[in-house]
Every structure is written in structure tokens, then in C-alpha cells.
Motif scaffolding. Structure first.
Motif, PDB file in Angstrom:
ATOM      1  N   ASN A 165       0.825  -1.210   0.000  1.00 46.48           N
ATOM      2  CA  ASN A 165       0.000   0.000   0.000  1.00 46.48           C
ATOM      3  C   ASN A 165       0.861   1.262   0.000  1.00 46.48           C
ATOM      4  O   ASN A 165       0.559   2.221   0.717  1.00 46.48           O
ATOM      5  CB  ASN A 165      -0.936   0.020   1.214  1.00 46.48           C
ATOM      6  CG  ASN A 165      -2.207  -0.765   0.968  1.00 46.48           C
ATOM      7  OD1 ASN A 165      -2.378  -1.365  -0.090  1.00 46.48           O
ATOM      8  ND2 ASN A 165      -3.089  -0.753   1.931  1.00 46.48           N
ATOM      9  N   SER A 166       1.905   1.259  -0.790  1.00 44.69           N
ATOM     10  CA  SER A 166       2.868   2.356  -0.750  1.00 44.69           C
ATOM     11  C   SER A 166       3.129   2.942  -2.123  1.00 44.69           C
ATOM     12  O   SER A 166       3.042   2.252  -3.146  1.00 44.69           O
ATOM     13  CB  SER A 166       4.186   1.886  -0.137  1.00 44.69           C
ATOM     14  OG  SER A 166       4.012   1.528   1.220  1.00 44.69           O
ATOM     15  N   LEU A 167       3.446   4.214  -2.119  1.00 43.52           N
ATOM     16  CA  LEU A 167       3.779   4.966  -3.321  1.00 43.52           C
ATOM     17  C   LEU A 167       5.094   5.673  -3.060  1.00 43.52           C
ATOM     18  O   LEU A 167       5.337   6.146  -1.935  1.00 43.52           O
ATOM     19  CB  LEU A 167       2.694   5.993  -3.620  1.00 43.52           C
ATOM     20  CG  LEU A 167       2.840   6.842  -4.869  1.00 43.52           C
ATOM     21  CD1 LEU A 167       2.587   5.995  -6.117  1.00 43.52           C
ATOM     22  CD2 LEU A 167       1.861   8.014  -4.830  1.00 43.52           C
ATOM     23  N   TYR A 168       5.941   5.748  -4.071  1.00 40.24           N
ATOM     24  CA  TYR A 168       7.254   6.355  -3.914  1.00 40.24           C
ATOM     25  C   TYR A 168       7.512   7.372  -5.016  1.00 40.24           C
ATOM     26  O   TYR A 168       6.961   7.269  -6.109  1.00 40.24           O
ATOM     27  CB  TYR A 168       8.351   5.282  -3.950  1.00 40.24           C
ATOM     28  CG  TYR A 168       8.123   4.156  -2.967  1.00 40.24           C
ATOM     29  CD1 TYR A 168       7.547   2.959  -3.387  1.00 40.24           C
ATOM     30  CD2 TYR A 168       8.456   4.302  -1.625  1.00 40.24           C
ATOM     31  CE1 TYR A 168       7.314   1.928  -2.490  1.00 40.24           C
ATOM     32  CE2 TYR A 168       8.226   3.277  -0.721  1.00 40.24           C
ATOM     33  CZ  TYR A 168       7.657   2.088  -1.158  1.00 40.24           C
ATOM     34  OH  TYR A 168       7.428   1.074  -0.265  1.00 40.24           O
ATOM     35  N   LEU A 169       8.373   8.331  -4.696  1.00 44.38           N
ATOM     36  CA  LEU A 169       8.800   9.296  -5.707  1.00 44.38           C
ATOM     37  C   LEU A 169      10.298   9.500  -5.563  1.00 44.38           C
ATOM     38  O   LEU A 169      10.759  10.051  -4.561  1.00 44.38           O
ATOM     39  CB  LEU A 169       8.069  10.628  -5.547  1.00 44.38           C
ATOM     40  CG  LEU A 169       8.387  11.674  -6.619  1.00 44.38           C
ATOM     41  CD1 LEU A 169       7.897  11.198  -7.988  1.00 44.38           C
ATOM     42  CD2 LEU A 169       7.740  13.023  -6.279  1.00 44.38           C
ATOM     43  N   GLU A 170      11.034   9.015  -6.540  1.00 49.43           N
ATOM     44  CA  GLU A 170      12.481   9.199  -6.582  1.00 49.43           C
ATOM     45  C   GLU A 170      12.747  10.494  -7.339  1.00 49.43           C
ATOM     46  O   GLU A 170      12.364  10.631  -8.505  1.00 49.43           O
ATOM     47  CB  GLU A 170      13.138   8.018  -7.297  1.00 49.43           C
ATOM     48  CG  GLU A 170      14.645   7.984  -7.201  1.00 49.43           C
ATOM     49  CD  GLU A 170      15.138   7.567  -5.822  1.00 49.43           C
ATOM     50  OE1 GLU A 170      14.505   6.693  -5.199  1.00 49.43           O
ATOM     51  OE2 GLU A 170      16.153   8.126  -5.365  1.00 49.43           O
ATOM     52  N   MET A 171      13.417  11.434  -6.669  1.00 48.29           N
ATOM     53  CA  MET A 171      13.652  12.753  -7.264  1.00 48.29           C
ATOM     54  C   MET A 171      15.155  12.956  -7.417  1.00 48.29           C
ATOM     55  O   MET A 171      15.886  12.959  -6.414  1.00 48.29           O
ATOM     56  CB  MET A 171      13.052  13.848  -6.385  1.00 48.29           C
ATOM     57  CG  MET A 171      11.563  13.665  -6.120  1.00 48.29           C
ATOM     58  SD  MET A 171      10.822  15.045  -5.229  1.00 48.29           S
ATOM     59  CE  MET A 171      11.680  14.937  -3.662  1.00 48.29           C
ATOM     60  N   ASN A 172      15.595  13.114  -8.634  1.00 48.36           N
ATOM     61  CA  ASN A 172      17.016  13.315  -8.938  1.00 48.36           C
ATOM     62  C   ASN A 172      17.220  14.674  -9.599  1.00 48.36           C
ATOM     63  O   ASN A 172      16.276  15.282 -10.095  1.00 48.36           O
ATOM     64  CB  ASN A 172      17.513  12.203  -9.849  1.00 48.36           C
ATOM     65  CG  ASN A 172      17.422  10.835  -9.211  1.00 48.36           C
ATOM     66  OD1 ASN A 172      17.819  10.651  -8.060  1.00 48.36           O
ATOM     67  ND2 ASN A 172      16.908   9.864  -9.951  1.00 48.36           N
ATOM     68  N   SER A 173      18.453  15.117  -9.596  1.00 49.09           N
ATOM     69  CA  SER A 173      18.807  16.403 -10.216  1.00 49.09           C
ATOM     70  C   SER A 173      17.882  17.504  -9.733  1.00 49.09           C
ATOM     71  O   SER A 173      17.359  18.297 -10.529  1.00 49.09           O
ATOM     72  CB  SER A 173      18.748  16.282 -11.749  1.00 49.09           C
ATOM     73  OG  SER A 173      19.629  15.286 -12.207  1.00 49.09           O
ATOM     74  N   LEU A 174      17.687  17.555  -8.445  1.00 45.38           N
ATOM     75  CA  LEU A 174      16.759  18.533  -7.878  1.00 45.38           C
ATOM     76  C   LEU A 174      17.246  19.954  -8.114  1.00 45.38           C
ATOM     77  O   LEU A 174      18.456  20.235  -8.093  1.00 45.38           O
ATOM     78  CB  LEU A 174      16.567  18.274  -6.389  1.00 45.38           C
ATOM     79  CG  LEU A 174      15.634  17.102  -6.063  1.00 45.38           C
ATOM     80  CD1 LEU A 174      15.832  16.622  -4.645  1.00 45.38           C
ATOM     81  CD2 LEU A 174      14.187  17.497  -6.293  1.00 45.38           C
ATOM     82  N   GLN A 175      16.291  20.842  -8.330  1.00 43.65           N
ATOM     83  CA  GLN A 175      16.563  22.243  -8.613  1.00 43.65           C
ATOM     84  C   GLN A 175      15.811  23.103  -7.601  1.00 43.65           C
ATOM     85  O   GLN A 175      14.817  22.654  -7.016  1.00 43.65           O
ATOM     86  CB  GLN A 175      16.084  22.561 -10.035  1.00 43.65           C
ATOM     87  CG  GLN A 175      16.679  21.680 -11.098  1.00 43.65           C
ATOM     88  CD  GLN A 175      15.927  21.784 -12.424  1.00 43.65           C
ATOM     89  OE1 GLN A 175      14.972  22.537 -12.564  1.00 43.65           O
ATOM     90  NE2 GLN A 175      16.394  21.034 -13.412  1.00 43.65           N
ATOM     91  N   PRO A 176      16.264  24.327  -7.386  1.00 41.80           N
ATOM     92  CA  PRO A 176      15.542  25.204  -6.453  1.00 41.80           C
ATOM     93  C   PRO A 176      14.056  25.338  -6.787  1.00 41.80           C
ATOM     94  O   PRO A 176      13.231  25.482  -5.884  1.00 41.80           O
ATOM     95  CB  PRO A 176      16.284  26.536  -6.601  1.00 41.80           C
ATOM     96  CG  PRO A 176      17.678  26.141  -6.934  1.00 41.80           C
ATOM     97  CD  PRO A 176      17.526  24.942  -7.834  1.00 41.80           C
ATOM     98  N   GLY A 177      13.713  25.254  -8.043  1.00 41.61           N
ATOM     99  CA  GLY A 177      12.318  25.340  -8.456  1.00 41.61           C
ATOM    100  C   GLY A 177      11.477  24.153  -8.012  1.00 41.61           C
ATOM    101  O   GLY A 177      10.249  24.195  -8.119  1.00 41.61           O
ATOM    102  N   ASP A 178      12.115  23.108  -7.517  1.00 42.88           N
ATOM    103  CA  ASP A 178      11.384  21.947  -7.011  1.00 42.88           C
ATOM    104  C   ASP A 178      10.978  22.119  -5.549  1.00 42.88           C
ATOM    105  O   ASP A 178      10.291  21.269  -4.991  1.00 42.88           O
ATOM    106  CB  ASP A 178      12.243  20.688  -7.137  1.00 42.88           C
ATOM    107  CG  ASP A 178      12.532  20.318  -8.575  1.00 42.88           C
ATOM    108  OD1 ASP A 178      13.705  19.967  -8.871  1.00 42.88           O
ATOM    109  OD2 ASP A 178      11.608  20.372  -9.401  1.00 42.88           O
ATOM    110  N   THR A 179      11.415  23.195  -4.943  1.00 44.92           N
ATOM    111  CA  THR A 179      11.087  23.455  -3.542  1.00 44.92           C
ATOM    112  C   THR A 179       9.595  23.606  -3.347  1.00 44.92           C
ATOM    113  O   THR A 179       8.913  24.267  -4.136  1.00 44.92           O
ATOM    114  CB  THR A 179      11.796  24.728  -3.061  1.00 44.92           C
ATOM    115  OG1 THR A 179      13.206  24.494  -3.046  1.00 44.92           O
ATOM    116  CG2 THR A 179      11.351  25.113  -1.650  1.00 44.92           C
TER     117      THR A 179
END
Length: 126
Positions: free
Chosen positions: A76-90
Motif C-alpha cells: 500500500n505504498s507509493l514512492y517518488l524518486e527525485m534526482n537532479s533537484l533544482q531550487p524550483g522543485d522546492t
């Protein structure tokens, strides 16, 4: 009672990575669409990615090729792998669960989702 709980947010420098997790209870999770949304200060909430139970996905143009969604129906889980994060992703990132399958082109529409978590903060510094 349906509960949606996010975790995994934090502060990283630009170019870094984070992995968000979402746990849903009280709903037959495996049958329904799930999604990640975010809201930056002073901005409207926007869809990041949505995923149906059949694995079909839709990503926002701004995160495609950098973010990857996955789900584990058994947990019952969902994941989000976030790479190359940018300030606009804040922003505050929210997990949401629908109570049905969602047509592909509506997967990023918040009004398709019924249950929402409290959010987890992601801060990316330059």
C-alpha cells in the motif's frame, strides 16, 4: 477511515536527490490511481505525477526525466524518486489517492483525487 501519510522530505543542494514515500490505509489502494502534487510558497498546487493501478503514468513536463514514481501495491505504498533537484522543485509535496481509475490526461488534476496527506517539505538550495 482513510489515511494518507507522506515521509522522506528534507533539504538538499541543487543536483541532489530525495526519495519520498507515501503510505495509504483504509482503502483498497491497489485498485486506484495515486499521485504526487506540490505547492510552492505563493503558488498554486500543481500535479507532479499520477499513476494508475495498471502502472500507467503521467508526469509534469518540469519533472519528466528527473523524477520516477513507483508503487508497491502489496505494501500500500507509493514512492517518488527525485534526482537532479533544482531550487524550483522546492515546496510542500502531497500524496493523494483517488477512489477509482483516472483517465490518463486527468492524472495531474487534483480534483480527481479524494484523499490527501498532510504533506512533506522539500527544500532545494542553490
Amino acid at each position: 477511515q482513510v489515511q494518507v501519510v507522506e515521509s522522506g522530505g528534507g533539504s538538499v543542494q541543487a543536483g541532489g536527490s530525495l526519495r519520498l514515500s507515501c503510505s495509504a490505509s483504509g482503502v483498497t489502494y491497489s485498485r486506484y490511481a495515486m499521485g504526487w502534487f506540490r505547492q510552492a510558497p505563493g503558488k498554486e498546487r500543481e500535479g507532479v505525477v499520477g499513476i494508475n493501478s495498471d502502472g500507467s503514468t503521467r508526469y509534469s513536463d518540469s519533472v519528466e526525466d528527473r523524477f520516477t514514481v513507483s508503487r508497491d501495491n502489496a505494501k500500500n505504498s507509493l514512492y517518488l524518486e527525485m534526482n537532479s533537484l533544482q531550487p524550483g522543485d522546492t515546496g510542500m509535496y502531497y500524496c493523494a489517492a483517488a477512489n477509482r481509475h483516472v483517465i490518463w490526461y486527468l492524472l495531474l488534476s487534483g480534483n480527481q483525487y479524494k484523499h490527501w496527506g498532510q504533506g512533506t517539505q522539500v527544500t532545494v538550495s542553490s
